[in-house]
Design a protein around this motif. Structure first.
Motif, mmCIF file in Angstrom:
data_model
loop_
_atom_site.group_PDB
_atom_site.id
_atom_site.type_symbol
_atom_site.label_atom_id
_atom_site.label_comp_id
_atom_site.label_asym_id
_atom_site.label_seq_id
_atom_site.Cartn_x
_atom_site.Cartn_y
_atom_site.Cartn_z
ATOM 1 N N SER A 120 0.842 -1.204 0.000
ATOM 2 C CA SER A 120 0.000 0.000 0.000
ATOM 3 C C SER A 120 0.877 1.255 0.000
ATOM 4 C CB SER A 120 -0.922 0.003 1.219
ATOM 5 O OG SER A 120 -0.360 0.691 2.294
ATOM 6 N N ASP A 121 0.282 2.377 -0.355
ATOM 7 C CA ASP A 121 0.989 3.652 -0.282
ATOM 8 C C ASP A 121 0.631 4.401 1.008
ATOM 9 O OD1 ASP A 121 -1.597 4.436 -0.810
ATOM 10 O OD2 ASP A 121 -1.067 5.817 -2.430
ATOM 11 N N ALA A 122 0.052 3.708 1.951
ATOM 12 C CA ALA A 122 -0.392 4.323 3.204
ATOM 13 C C ALA A 122 0.760 4.939 3.986
ATOM 14 C CB ALA A 122 -1.127 3.304 4.070
ATOM 15 N N GLY A 123 1.949 4.365 3.904
ATOM 16 C CA GLY A 123 3.088 4.912 4.644
ATOM 17 C C GLY A 123 3.481 6.290 4.159
ATOM 18 N N ILE A 124 3.493 6.485 2.857
ATOM 19 C CA ILE A 124 3.832 7.797 2.307
ATOM 20 C C ILE A 124 2.765 8.814 2.690
ATOM 21 C CG2 ILE A 124 4.136 9.100 0.155
ATOM 22 C CD1 ILE A 124 5.424 6.463 -0.963
ATOM 23 N N ARG A 125 1.511 8.430 2.579
ATOM 24 C CA ARG A 125 0.421 9.329 2.974
ATOM 25 C C ARG A 125 0.502 9.630 4.475
ATOM 26 N NH1 ARG A 125 -1.902 13.598 2.436
ATOM 27 N NH2 ARG A 125 -4.058 13.723 3.074
ATOM 28 N N ALA A 126 0.858 8.645 5.279
ATOM 29 C CA ALA A 126 1.014 8.868 6.723
ATOM 30 C C ALA A 126 2.111 9.898 6.997
ATOM 31 C CB ALA A 126 1.321 7.558 7.439
ATOM 32 N N LEU A 127 3.243 9.782 6.308
ATOM 33 C CA LEU A 127 4.324 10.758 6.484
ATOM 34 C C LEU A 127 3.842 12.165 6.141
ATOM 35 C CD1 LEU A 127 7.309 8.755 4.980
ATOM 36 C CD2 LEU A 127 7.098 9.499 7.361
ATOM 37 N N GLU A 128 3.100 12.294 5.051
ATOM 38 C CA GLU A 128 2.577 13.602 4.648
ATOM 39 C C GLU A 128 1.650 14.172 5.725
ATOM 40 O OE1 GLU A 128 2.655 12.666 -0.167
ATOM 41 O OE2 GLU A 128 0.772 12.473 0.937
ATOM 42 N N LEU A 129 0.785 13.337 6.274
ATOM 43 C CA LEU A 129 -0.138 13.796 7.317
ATOM 44 C C LEU A 129 0.590 14.129 8.615
ATOM 45 C CD1 LEU A 129 -3.112 11.356 6.668
ATOM 46 C CD2 LEU A 129 -3.071 13.834 6.255
ATOM 47 N N ILE A 130 1.612 13.372 8.940
ATOM 48 C CA ILE A 130 2.422 13.661 10.138
ATOM 49 C C ILE A 130 3.018 15.058 10.025
ATOM 50 C CG2 ILE A 130 4.584 13.047 11.309
ATOM 51 C CD1 ILE A 130 3.733 10.055 10.680
ATOM 52 N N ALA A 131 3.543 15.382 8.846
ATOM 53 C CA ALA A 131 4.126 16.708 8.634
ATOM 54 C C ALA A 131 3.049 17.796 8.626
ATOM 55 C CB ALA A 131 4.916 16.729 7.329
ATOM 56 N N GLN A 132 1.970 17.580 7.887
ATOM 57 C CA GLN A 132 0.902 18.582 7.762
ATOM 58 C C GLN A 132 0.240 18.892 9.096
ATOM 59 O OE1 GLN A 132 -1.834 17.017 4.847
ATOM 60 N NE2 GLN A 132 -0.320 17.121 3.203
ATOM 61 N N ASN A 133 0.050 17.869 9.919
ATOM 62 C CA ASN A 133 -0.655 18.039 11.187
ATOM 63 C C ASN A 133 0.276 18.255 12.372
ATOM 64 O OD1 ASN A 133 -2.986 17.567 9.710
ATOM 65 N ND2 ASN A 133 -3.117 15.417 10.286
ATOM 66 N N ALA A 134 1.581 18.383 12.124
ATOM 67 C CA ALA A 134 2.576 18.587 13.191
ATOM 68 C C ALA A 134 2.423 17.548 14.304
ATOM 69 C CB ALA A 134 2.499 20.010 13.736
ATOM 70 N N VAL A 135 2.339 16.283 13.918
ATOM 71 C CA VAL A 135 2.154 15.188 14.874
ATOM 72 C C VAL A 135 3.469 14.854 15.587
ATOM 73 C CG1 VAL A 135 1.449 12.759 15.092
ATOM 74 C CG2 VAL A 135 0.255 14.259 13.498
ATOM 75 N N LEU A 136 4.592 15.095 14.918
ATOM 76 C CA LEU A 136 5.917 14.771 15.458
ATOM 77 C C LEU A 136 6.500 16.000 16.151
ATOM 78 C CD1 LEU A 136 8.112 12.510 15.460
ATOM 79 C CD2 LEU A 136 8.978 13.512 13.339
#
Length: 177
Positions: A120-136
């Motif tokens: 799946s491409d879920a990992g790449i989308r997860a990285l994008e959301l982590i950055a966009q939502n300032a999760v890290l």
């Protein structure tokens, strides 16, 4: 699967069966946690595609302050809860959500483990959301496990390392400053 180090060292984890199931191998996990050693004590961690909880439980065993476990699969969450029921006095939460919903609701993690199904491409989308939502958190690390090297960039995250262990690649990211 077992816990390699820390206060729960040697604990065997319940696991799934099936061709689609691919837990992080003990050798890969040991290498990963040797790299992350300086960051674990007191950390808030997110095990995003947690499966049985292999990575998150290892984190708790090694002194993480808390772990948020998430998986969309009800079967995964059932196995996870079986493993977590054996832990005493640990700080964790469990959600049974799509990764994108989870990432829209959480923030403030020092470590994030991203181990989605390889196809799946879920990992790449997860990285994008982590950055966009300032999760890290600033200074935090996101680790993406997959079967091919990471090519490309993710706005808001900086790739700073990648390691290969057999057929497994671990790619390390930090929030851009």
């Amino acid at each position: 699967m077992r816990i390699i180090s820390g206060k729960h060292r040697g604990m065997k984890l319940a696991k799934f069966e099936g061709a689609e199931i691919r837990p992080t191998a003990d050798r890969v996990k040991e290498s990963l946690f040797n790299i992350l050693y300086p960051y674990i004590s007191g950390a808030r961690a997110l095990d995003l595609f947690c499966g049985s909880g292999n990575l998150g439980v290892e984190c708790l065993s090694r002194g993480a302050q808390s772990v948020h476990f998430n998986d969309i699969s009800a079967e995964s969450v059932a196995v996870l809860k079986k493993n977590l029921s054996r832990l005493k006095e640990e700080n964790f939460t469990v959600t049974n959500l799509d990764f994108s919903v989870c990432l829209s609701r959480v923030k403030g993690f020092d470590l994030i483990f991203i181990d989605p199904p390889y196809k799946s491409d879920a990992g790449i989308r997860a990285l994008e959301l982590i950055a966009q939502n300032a999760v890290l958190n600033s200074g935090g690390i996101a680790v993406y496990e997959r079967d091919i090297p990471f090519a490309g960039e993710v706005a808001g995250l900086k790739k700073f390392d990648e390691r290969k262990y057999g057929k497994t690649y671990l790619t390390f990211f930090e929030a851009e400053k």
